[in-house]
Write a protein that holds these residues in place. Structure first.
Motif, PDB file in Angstrom:
ATOM      1  N   PHE A 217       0.816  -1.205   0.000  1.00 46.92           N
ATOM      2  CA  PHE A 217       0.000   0.000   0.000  1.00 46.92           C
ATOM      3  C   PHE A 217       0.847   1.252   0.000  1.00 46.92           C
ATOM      4  O   PHE A 217       0.538   2.210  -0.707  1.00 46.92           O
ATOM      5  CB  PHE A 217      -0.981  -0.024   1.172  1.00 46.92           C
ATOM      6  N   SER A 218       1.954   1.229   0.787  1.00 46.80           N
ATOM      7  CA  SER A 218       2.750   2.453   0.819  1.00 46.80           C
ATOM      8  C   SER A 218       3.268   2.765  -0.575  1.00 46.80           C
ATOM      9  O   SER A 218       3.278   3.909  -1.014  1.00 46.80           O
ATOM     10  CB  SER A 218       3.889   2.336   1.830  1.00 46.80           C
ATOM     11  N   LEU A 220       1.999   1.627  -3.436  1.00 49.85           N
ATOM     12  CA  LEU A 220       0.894   1.829  -4.376  1.00 49.85           C
ATOM     13  C   LEU A 220       0.384   3.263  -4.286  1.00 49.85           C
ATOM     14  O   LEU A 220       0.247   3.946  -5.312  1.00 49.85           O
ATOM     15  CB  LEU A 220      -0.223   0.847  -4.023  1.00 49.85           C
ATOM     16  N   PHE A 221       0.134   3.748  -3.051  1.00 49.91           N
ATOM     17  CA  PHE A 221      -0.433   5.089  -2.914  1.00 49.91           C
ATOM     18  C   PHE A 221       0.502   6.134  -3.494  1.00 49.91           C
ATOM     19  O   PHE A 221       0.088   6.989  -4.281  1.00 49.91           O
ATOM     20  CB  PHE A 221      -0.725   5.388  -1.440  1.00 49.91           C
ATOM     21  N   GLU A 222       1.775   6.052  -3.107  1.00 52.59           N
ATOM     22  CA  GLU A 222       2.686   7.086  -3.581  1.00 52.59           C
ATOM     23  C   GLU A 222       2.920   6.954  -5.082  1.00 52.59           C
ATOM     24  O   GLU A 222       3.163   7.942  -5.767  1.00 52.59           O
ATOM     25  CB  GLU A 222       4.013   7.026  -2.812  1.00 52.59           C
ATOM     26  N   SER A 223       2.857   5.717  -5.605  1.00 55.63           N
ATOM     27  CA  SER A 223       3.024   5.547  -7.038  1.00 55.63           C
ATOM     28  C   SER A 223       1.856   6.180  -7.780  1.00 55.63           C
ATOM     29  O   SER A 223       2.052   6.856  -8.802  1.00 55.63           O
ATOM     30  CB  SER A 223       3.130   4.070  -7.416  1.00 55.63           C
ATOM     31  N   ILE A 224       0.655   5.976  -7.266  1.00 53.54           N
ATOM     32  CA  ILE A 224      -0.522   6.593  -7.900  1.00 53.54           C
ATOM     33  C   ILE A 224      -0.369   8.105  -7.876  1.00 53.54           C
ATOM     34  O   ILE A 224      -0.564   8.799  -8.872  1.00 53.54           O
ATOM     35  CB  ILE A 224      -1.806   6.149  -7.162  1.00 53.54           C
ATOM     36  N   HIS A 225       0.060   8.574  -6.724  1.00 56.39           N
ATOM     37  CA  HIS A 225       0.354   9.992  -6.571  1.00 56.39           C
ATOM     38  C   HIS A 225       1.331  10.454  -7.664  1.00 56.39           C
ATOM     39  O   HIS A 225       1.154  11.480  -8.323  1.00 56.39           O
ATOM     40  CB  HIS A 225       0.977  10.182  -5.181  1.00 56.39           C
TER      41      HIS A 225
ATOM     42  N   PHE B 287       3.437   8.609   7.446  1.00 52.68           N
ATOM     43  CA  PHE B 287       2.073   8.320   7.895  1.00 52.68           C
ATOM     44  C   PHE B 287       1.952   8.464   9.402  1.00 52.68           C
ATOM     45  O   PHE B 287       1.129   9.211   9.910  1.00 52.68           O
ATOM     46  CB  PHE B 287       1.672   6.919   7.437  1.00 52.68           C
TER      47      PHE B 287
END
Lengths: 486, 445, 265
Positions: A217-218, A220-225, B287
């Motif tokens: 997830f870490s 994935l989220f930043e990659s989407i960003h 986070f």
């Protein structure tokens, strides 16, 4: 209330619960321990666990979630106008946090009273100067809304801390009271305690799963960003890598991928034949004396941290290759090169390949060797024509595992391969790899929310899937191979 | 159809056979390749270690000047009241002058004459760090003021390099940071016993120093940071790892979830370490909001990396305990949990501890993930006492090595190699303990 | 092909193929074979019988120096193959094993095709000049091993895919492809079912026309069925050696008698 004090209080409550529980059941059983369902210790343990574990779990969850909640509430106070040209909300938020910390320090040092703080205005005071005096250097003057947000942030954090302490203590006391109330000589303390422990065991084993999800997830989220800021097409198909401070970067993955594969290829070219021959020689030929000495010695190579290999590449192998090969042959003048990193990484992988192949070769049944010797084959013929083909699937698996190591290796390439992203063939030229760029993009001075930094997450994602795929294939191949001889 | 082979004339076993000779040659060649490979492997080990030792051993000795320094009260305490606040107002520049005066005096007293020596040359013999060190000692003990105290002060990095052979008279001519006269002076001082190379305690205890003062750079903060991280890693990964192993080995039913956990563990063991660094940065710092460069963040990342190692070792150790032990405990009426915690676990403990130590040794040498969570930062202050100190910025041993290799002055190569020697000493000790444990408690059923 | 079998040679030949004199074998400290003298005849099936651990397999493995592959094993005494001592330093075990082939207890086909399994020996010894000759050797060997008809359509299929009995006959084909003079068989039927055993036993009987066959067996019935001569080993000693009929009907040594009648073993 400080964190360690809170934890200590919770633990103290637990210990008190233990003692109380023992006293209570002893009294209930009129001092006759044989009338208890379980050993007396279990009653104490149960109350201890109920008093501490839920409270501590709550504490952990609270600590994890509090920043997220407060950030969300504070950032809603900011107006779109507070975000400077070219900046982003997250940058302003980091300023807010720093200002809040600075205000804390000012209050703690007595330079600012709580009362003065509430009336503090950017128009009337040199907030930037004051903050600078406690080591919080800001790039520009503090805006009104930002200061207000910082004050709110500080206030909410204070409140949240107090509420957290109260909630955690309440949970602890509640756990203690509830479990204490249930105590009686017939209470199945051992069963309850064991179920509790089992739940803890299960939770522990879920950490691995959580870690994988965390990684996924870490990234994935930043990659989407990242792909929102930078076109995915460019990333996957551009042939240039040229990050710029002020936007307009080309962030094509190909030069990095090429460097990664080239260095790994050189490393495998060194490690696979040598590692394989070492495994063969030590298991089939070497005298017992040589084996007892050489095998652990080569395994030492596996225990040496990669930073040591990195230094070796940087100060010994790099200059050596440059002075004796690259320069005389006119192939380059750089001491960091594909060859340097590949060679040193190859050395690092030798014990990896040799111990894996050793296992695999010794899994080939002796009966096959006997069959070959019985036909009059020499030892090398037996190895090359019977043992090796029989072990081939396993060896392929070992090589894949080694390749995944090589692709993910960081320190050797950071110190030995160089930083120039190039699509070249000359092995004595400096090239760069995915891991090198992850390090340089995430340790550089660029802003976190810029595509130049976030690209590291996309690169990490690629690296993760690449190595994962290699590992999974390797494991399947090796498992198939093992089954063949079981 | 004829059988060609059956009709072949019978050959004596003693008769030399060209083909067999050829085959035996190829056998010998193959064997030789094997021997060469083993030799290459061993030679690589020897070269690796000797390169580090060759470059690094000298960092354990440091060039020092033994000088009687007059701590002039007029300079250090103008008001004469020994008030700590006033004393602290005297900067290192004031102390620097005292030291260079002391060196000047020592040179004249010992009758040393070097042609063309300027006063700047003399002043630059001393490390820029030396005044700060003396200032620190005076502030800690104001009674020293007014006395003449004999101090060991650090010599400049280039002088240190000269004493260690890194700087020569030839390179000095081309170097703007050192003059040939200074090197002659160093020789003369060495002859008089004023300049010496004692064991370099500062290297182990002092914090890092700036780019321009390699002579003062030490590993103190890095060792402390690494130690903090190892403590947390041990405290977290051992119980979690053992608990997870007990569940998977003894309780877990054969189902999808168990499979998922098993696959996860074996994959985590093979995930590149840098990916854990990304995880640490994204989750623990961005986070959760833990501070950068803090041992706690490094330790959490290393814990996640160490867990698979510990779990794999623990499961092997649990598996090695024969089922008869479990059955014996169950047979006298113990619950499953009791049989495991009272009998199986104690018997598996040596194996578990060995695995834990090996996991810790791996974690101690790990560098890449720590780079991403900001442990490359330049940290001069020692972190506080635990547990609050876990949140203070600190360095780590392997990261310190990396840090030093990125600096321009070649003196840092010596420091980096020296730091590796320290790191390797720790690793050797840990592995030695692991071997000892295994030898001492290993049991064959 | 039949021309190879029509000449039924005299089974009661008295030419010695192998002569062993005073053979001692040591495994590390233990004395596994104690002073064994034995003459093995050409074109004869010789069976070694005895209780497990008596050294019969060990002795068999001495005959083609397979014991050389075990570090701790030492052999003393002399073993002559056609009058030449096979433990002479001048002898290369590689050459020796081409003349003295071996079939093992468990079928051990290489994880290669059936064809490659049989061609392996001729290839490493360079017995053929071209592919056609090699093809011929493979076919001949498979025919002699009585498995040709079962595998001729799938020579490229892996040898490990055959049934146990087929695998063992493949291993026999593999062993005779190098045209050995002696064929050693170490309990070749112990891993096979009765039908496969019968097939292999039949084959052994046919093989003796061309080879001197030495077979180690656990089963006295098998020894009686296939062999002309039998040697009884006990605790590393060769207790009795003679015509199979005589050993089974009129053993001279009481230990042999006890074994035959089932009192030891």
């Amino acid at each position: 209330m400080s964190l360690s004090l809170l934890i200590l209080i919770v633990l103290a409550l637990g210990v008190a619960g233990y003692a109380l529980a023992r006293a209570r059941v002893t009294a209930q059983a009129n001092g006759d321990r044989r009338r208890l369902h379980s050993l007396i210790g279990y009653y104490g343990h149960t109350v201890f666990l109920f008093a501490t574990v839920p409270a501590l779990l709550l504490l952990g969850a609270w600590l994890l979630l509090q920043p997220v909640v407060i950030d969300g509430r504070v950032s809603s106070m900011l107006q779109p106008g507070d975000i400077p040209e070219g900046g982003s909300l997250s940058l302003v938020m980091s300023d807010v946090r720093r200002i809040a910390n600075g205000l804390d320090t000012l209050v703690a040092q007595g330079q600012l009273t709580e009362a003065a703080l509430t009336t503090l205005r950017t128009e009337t005071a040199d907030v930037r100067g004051q903050l600078g005096s406690v080591g919080i250097a800001l790039g520009s003057d503090v805006q009104t809304n930002v200061l207000e947000a910082a004050k709110a942030y500080r206030g909410q954090q204070g409140t949240a801390q107090a509420v957290m302490a109260a909630v955690v203590l309440l949970a602890s006391v509640l756990g203690l009271a509830l479990s204490y109330k249930r105590l009686s000589p017939d209470f199945r303390a051992r069963n309850v305690f064991e179920s509790f422990v089992k739940a803890l065991l299960i939770a522990s084993s879920m950490v691995a799963v959580l870690t994988t999800f965390g990684i996924l997830f870490s990234m994935l989220f930043e990659s989407i960003h990242f792909f929102q800021l930078y076109p995915a097409k460019e990333f996957f198909f551009s042939l240039t890598w040229n990050p710029q401070f002020r936007g307009g970067s080309s962030l094509g993955i190909w030069p990095l991928l090429w460097g990664t594969l080239y260095v790994s290829f050189v490393a495998l070219l060194v490690a696979v034949p040598i590692g394989l021959m070492i495994a063969i020689y030590l298991s089939e030929y070497a005298s017992k004396r040589l084996r007892t000495f050489a095998k652990p010695a080569i395994e030492i190579l596996a225990g040496i941290p990669t930073i040591v290999y990195g230094l070796f590449a940087l100060i010994t192998v790099g200059p050596f290759l440059r002075d004796y090969f690259a320069q005389p042959l006119g192939l380059g003048t750089s001491s960091s090169s594909v060859m340097t990193a590949g060679l040193v990484m190859g050395i690092m992988l030798i014990p990896f390949v040799s111990s894996l192949s050793d296992d695999i070769i010794s899994a080939v049944p002796q009966s096959l060797r006997d069959g070959s010797f019985g036909l009059g084959a020499t030892q090398s013929e037996t190895i090359r024509k019977v043992v090796f083909p029989a072990a081939l699937p396993g060896i392929v698996g070992a090589v894949l595992l080694a390749a995944s190591r090589a692709i993910g290796e960081t320190m050797i390439v950071v110190m030995g391969a160089g930083a120039a992203a190039k699509l070249g063939l000359n092995p004595f030229e400096a090239m760069t790899t995915i891991t090198v760029k992850i390090v340089s993009q995430l340790t550089g001075d660029t802003e976190f929310a810029s595509p130049e930094t976030l690209v590291a997450f996309a690169l990490g994602m690629m690296l993760f899937f690449f190595t994962l795929a290699l590992n999974v294939i390797a494991l399947i191949v090796v498992r198939k191979y093992r089954e063949q001889y079981e | 159809m004829t059988d060609a082979n059956a009709q072949a004339p019978r050959t004596s076993l003693f008769a030399p056979d060209a083909r067999t000779a050829r085959r035996n040659n190829s056998e010998a060649r193959f064997r030789l390749f094997g021997l060469i490979s083993v030799t290459i492997g061993l030679a690589a080990l020897v070269m690796l270690l000797s390169s580090v030792l060759f470059n690094g051993t000298s960092s354990f000795r440091q060039t020092m000047l033994e000088l009687p320094v007059t701590l002039d009260a007029k300079v250090l305490d103008k008001k004469g009241n020994r008030n700590p606040d006033d004393l602290a107002k005297v900067t290192t520049i004031g102390y620097g002058r005292l030291i260079s005066d002391a060196l000047d005096k020592a040179i004249t007293d010992n009758g040393i004459v070097v042609d063309g020596l300027t006063s700047k040359d003399v002043k630059d013999m001393i490390s820029k760090e030396a005044p700060a060190q003396i200032r620190g000692r005076v502030l800690a003990n104001p009674d020293l003021i007014g006395q003449t105290v004999s101090f060991q002060v650090l010599a400049n990095g280039r002088i240190d390099g000269y004493m260690k052979g890194r700087v020569t008279l030839e390179t000095a001519e081309r170097d703007s940071n050192v003059s040939v006269n200074q090197l002659h002076l160093a020789d003369a001082l060495h002859e008089k016993g004023l300049l010496d190379m004692p064991f370099n305690w500062l290297f182990i205890t002092a914090p890092d120093a700036s780019e321009l003062r390699p002579e003062a750079a030490g590993l103190g903060v890095a060792i402390l940071g690494s130690a903090y991280m190892m403590i947390i890693v041990l405290v977290l990964s051992l119980p979690i790892g053992v608990a997870a192993s007990i569940y998977l080995e003894e309780f877990a039913p054969q189902n999808r979830i168990t499979d998922l956990i098993e696959v996860n563990i074996s994959n985590l063991a093979a995930v590149p370490s840098i990916v854990f660094g990304i995880l640490g940065l994204a989750v623990f710092i961005n986070f959760v909001g833990l501070p950068q460069s803090a041992p706690i963040v490094g330790a959490l990342v290393l814990t996640l990396m160490t867990l698979p190692t510990i779990i794999i070792a623990t499961r092997a150790a649990l598996k090695a305990v024969p089922p008869s032990i479990r059955e014996a405990a169950l047979g006298v009426g113990a619950s499953k949990m009791q049989s495991i915690f009272h009998h199986v676990l104690p018997l598996a403990m040596p194996g578990i501890l060995t695995g834990a130590i090996i996991g810790l040794a791996q974690a101690l040498g790990e560098t890449a993930p720590l780079l991403l969570i900001g442990m490359v930062a330049f940290v001069r202050d020692y972190p506080g006492a635990p547990p609050e100190g876990f949140f203070d910025p600190a360095a780590a041993l392997p990261v310190q090595v990396y840090n030093w290799t990125q600096r321009a002055d070649p003196a840092f190569v010596e420091r980096a190699s020296g730091a590796i020697i320290v790191l390797l000493i720790f690793l050797v000790i840990m592995n030695f303990v692991a071997i000892l444990l295994r030898r001492r408690f290993e049991r064959r059923w | 092909m039949d021309d190879l079998r029509i000449v039924e040679r005299d089974v009661n030949t008295h030419t010695n193929k192998i002569t062993a004199r005073g053979v001692d074998v040591f495994y590390g400290g233990s004395h596994a074979i104690k002073g064994v003298d034995v003459d093995i005849l050409d074109n004869t099936v010789t069976a070694f019988i005895g209780p497990s651990g008596c050294g019969k397999s060990t002795f068999l493995r001495c005959l083609n120096r397979m014991n050389d592959t075990i570090d701790i094993c030492r052999v003393k005494g002399e073993i002559l193959l056609d009058g030449e001592n096979i433990y002479n330093p001048k002898v290369d075990p590689v050459q020796l094993r081409a003349k003295v082939g071996m079939v093992f207890q468990k079928p051990n086909p290489f994880p290669k095709s059936i064809y490659d399994n049989v061609a392996y020996g001729p290839k490493i010894h360079g017995l053929t000049r071209n592919k056609a000759e090699l093809d011929e050797v493979v076919e001949t060997s498979l025919r002699k091993a009585a498995i040709w008809n079962e595998v001729k359509d799938r020579l490229q299929a892996p040898g490990t895919g055959l049934s146990g009995g087929q695998q063992q006959r493949l291993c026999i084909a593999r062993a005779i492809a190098t045209s050995p003079e002696v064929l050693l068989m170490d309990e070749p039927c112990s891993a096979l079912d009765p039908i496969a055993t019968a097939q292999v036993e039949e084959l052994i009987d046919e093989l003796r026309a061309q080879f001197s066959v030495v077979i180690v067996t656990h089963s006295m019935q098998q020894a009686a069925r296939v062999s002309q001569r039998t040697a009884f080993f006990h605790l590393g000693n060769l207790v009795e050696y003679g015509e199979t009929g005589q050993i089974f009907t009129a053993p001279k040594d009481p230990r042999t008698e006890s074994y035959i009648t089932g009192r030891i073993g």
